[in-house]
Design an enzyme around this catalytic site. Sequence first.
Site, PDB file in Angstrom:
ATOM      1  N   LYS A  41       0.852  -1.198   0.000  1.00 51.92           N
ATOM      2  CA  LYS A  41       0.000   0.000   0.000  1.00 51.92           C
ATOM      3  C   LYS A  41       0.890   1.252   0.000  1.00 51.92           C
ATOM      4  O   LYS A  41       2.110   1.156   0.208  1.00 51.92           O
ATOM      5  CB  LYS A  41      -0.908  -0.015   1.227  1.00 51.92           C
ATOM      6  CG  LYS A  41      -0.153   0.104   2.554  1.00 51.92           C
ATOM      7  CD  LYS A  41      -1.030  -0.234   3.744  1.00 51.92           C
ATOM      8  CE  LYS A  41      -0.233  -0.124   5.039  1.00 51.92           C
ATOM      9  NZ  LYS A  41      -0.953  -0.710   6.183  1.00 51.92           N
ATOM     10  N   TYR A 276      13.790  31.398   2.673  1.00 48.13           N
ATOM     11  CA  TYR A 276      12.566  32.042   3.162  1.00 48.13           C
ATOM     12  C   TYR A 276      12.589  32.233   4.672  1.00 48.13           C
ATOM     13  O   TYR A 276      12.990  31.337   5.409  1.00 48.13           O
ATOM     14  CB  TYR A 276      11.351  31.181   2.821  1.00 48.13           C
ATOM     15  CG  TYR A 276      11.001  31.130   1.356  1.00 48.13           C
ATOM     16  CD1 TYR A 276      10.851  32.291   0.606  1.00 48.13           C
ATOM     17  CD2 TYR A 276      10.787  29.904   0.738  1.00 48.13           C
ATOM     18  CE1 TYR A 276      10.509  32.227  -0.736  1.00 48.13           C
ATOM     19  CE2 TYR A 276      10.433  29.832  -0.603  1.00 48.13           C
ATOM     20  CZ  TYR A 276      10.300  31.003  -1.339  1.00 48.13           C
ATOM     21  OH  TYR A 276       9.953  30.933  -2.653  1.00 48.13           O
TER      22      TYR A 276
HETATM   23  C1  LIG Z   1      -0.127  -1.664   6.834  1.00 44.72           C
HETATM   24  C2  LIG Z   1      -0.654  -2.918   7.396  1.00 44.72           C
HETATM   25  C3  LIG Z   1       0.191  -3.994   7.693  1.00 44.72           C
HETATM   26  C4  LIG Z   1       1.700  -3.925   7.565  1.00 44.72           C
HETATM   27  O1  LIG Z   1       2.260  -3.351   8.711  1.00 44.72           O
HETATM   28  P1  LIG Z   1       3.847  -3.180   8.857  1.00 44.72           P
HETATM   29  O2  LIG Z   1       4.012  -2.618  10.219  1.00 44.72           O
HETATM   30  O3  LIG Z   1       4.257  -2.219   7.794  1.00 44.72           O
HETATM   31  O4  LIG Z   1       4.452  -4.514   8.675  1.00 44.72           O
HETATM   32  C5  LIG Z   1      -0.388  -5.171   8.113  1.00 44.72           C
HETATM   33  N1  LIG Z   1      -1.722  -5.275   8.279  1.00 44.72           N
HETATM   34  C6  LIG Z   1      -2.567  -4.253   8.023  1.00 44.72           C
HETATM   35  C7  LIG Z   1      -4.021  -4.427   8.230  1.00 44.72           C
HETATM   36  C8  LIG Z   1      -2.058  -3.036   7.596  1.00 44.72           C
HETATM   37  O5  LIG Z   1      -2.895  -2.017   7.358  1.00 44.72           O
END
Ligand SMILES: *Cc1c(COP(=O)(O)O)cnc(C)c1O
Length: 394
Positions: A41, A276
């Site tokens: 993701k 800035y």
């Molecule tokens: C993002 C996510 C993960 C992965 O978590 P990490 O800490 O990056 O390993 C796992 N399960 C769900 C439901 C998530 O949203």
Amino acid sequence: MDDARNRLLSWCEIDVAALAANLAAFRALLPAGAALLFVVKANAYGHGLRLLARLAPELRVDWLGVAQLEEAAVLRAEGWSGPALLLGYVPRASLADALDLDVDLTVYDPATIDELDRLGRARGRPARCHLKLETGTHRQGILEEELESYLARFRSGAGLRLAGASTHFANIEDTTDHSYARRQLDRYRSLLARVHEAFPAATAHAACSAALLVMPETGFAMARVGIGAYGIWPSRETLASHAGRGEAGVRLLPALTWKTRVAQVKWIPAGAFVGYGCTHRTSRRTRLAVLPIGYADGYDRRFSDLAHVLVRGARARVIGRVCMNVAMVDVTDIPGVEAEDEVVLLGRQESDEIKAADLAAIAQTIPYEILSRISPDLPRLAVDGTGSVRSGPA
Ligand SMILES: *Cc1c(COP(=O)(O)O)cnc(C)c1O
């Protein structure tokens, strides 16, 4: 340097061997036969979703996990035909699109389930659902007292298949005290037993990176690994908790190097204000390097006057405010810096390294945010262990 990079202002290099090694390390923490879901993701935590979708087969992951429907569409467009799990909410009007993509869905509300049942029946192919069980995170997830009615819904729903039952830990990265996580694990086990009485084939999955690193008994039939697979420790607390394993412990290799190049180098006088707001005033005649990178690229404005970059193997401090597309660094003490020199914003150069955790500390956030906010517009290049580019910009 490779030609492809000579034409780029800023880009990210993704070390494929590092990804493969990290994923193999997580696989080794899983029970034999359990599946490894690689969470991609948020543009693969900034590493480039399209690139990772193409690399997935050689990385030998079983599943890919995304938050949103649009990301699932990218996986399919890039040729990933393996299992994919949507972790987040899909608007009811888009559920048919999700089924067209042949992905599994995380479900936790009756309206979604009703619509999936209807669509599954109409297609003569049940929608594969992973029921999210509430164990204490209170984000998505169904409560214990609701479980029976959900199971009944799956028993009667000819358009539905209960493919999995999952949960997610609330307090596993942020502490070395895992008592809350243990309570969630106990609750998950008891809910899972009830699910498995009715649906013995449902895939059990609970673990994120930190869970697998500090409580490998959370591995079950599948684990959902994100940050650790990219070679980044979820937190200092996770590293400290895991360090107790000594030689048996996992070593993670950061896979991403974020680079830019010097756009201009010049001398400015002592007493000159930089950038800035005139937040920085030189205390000496200063050799200034201008970098074509700014907060619009994900180089956080909170790095102003605090972060370092690597150039010619040495550290140069950001001086003045990070602008939208430009940042200035002090290279007075680094001989020979020239326009177009390669600059590392995040990652290793020669013997030094800017870690995601260092930048996160400056911005008072977590490495996840630093990585996931690197602009998706910047090219991602797959590199091999020697740093040579393997394929064109993703
Ligand atoms: C993002 C996510 C993960 C992965 O978590 P990490 O800490 O990056 O390993 C796992 N399960 C769900 C439901 C998530 O949203």
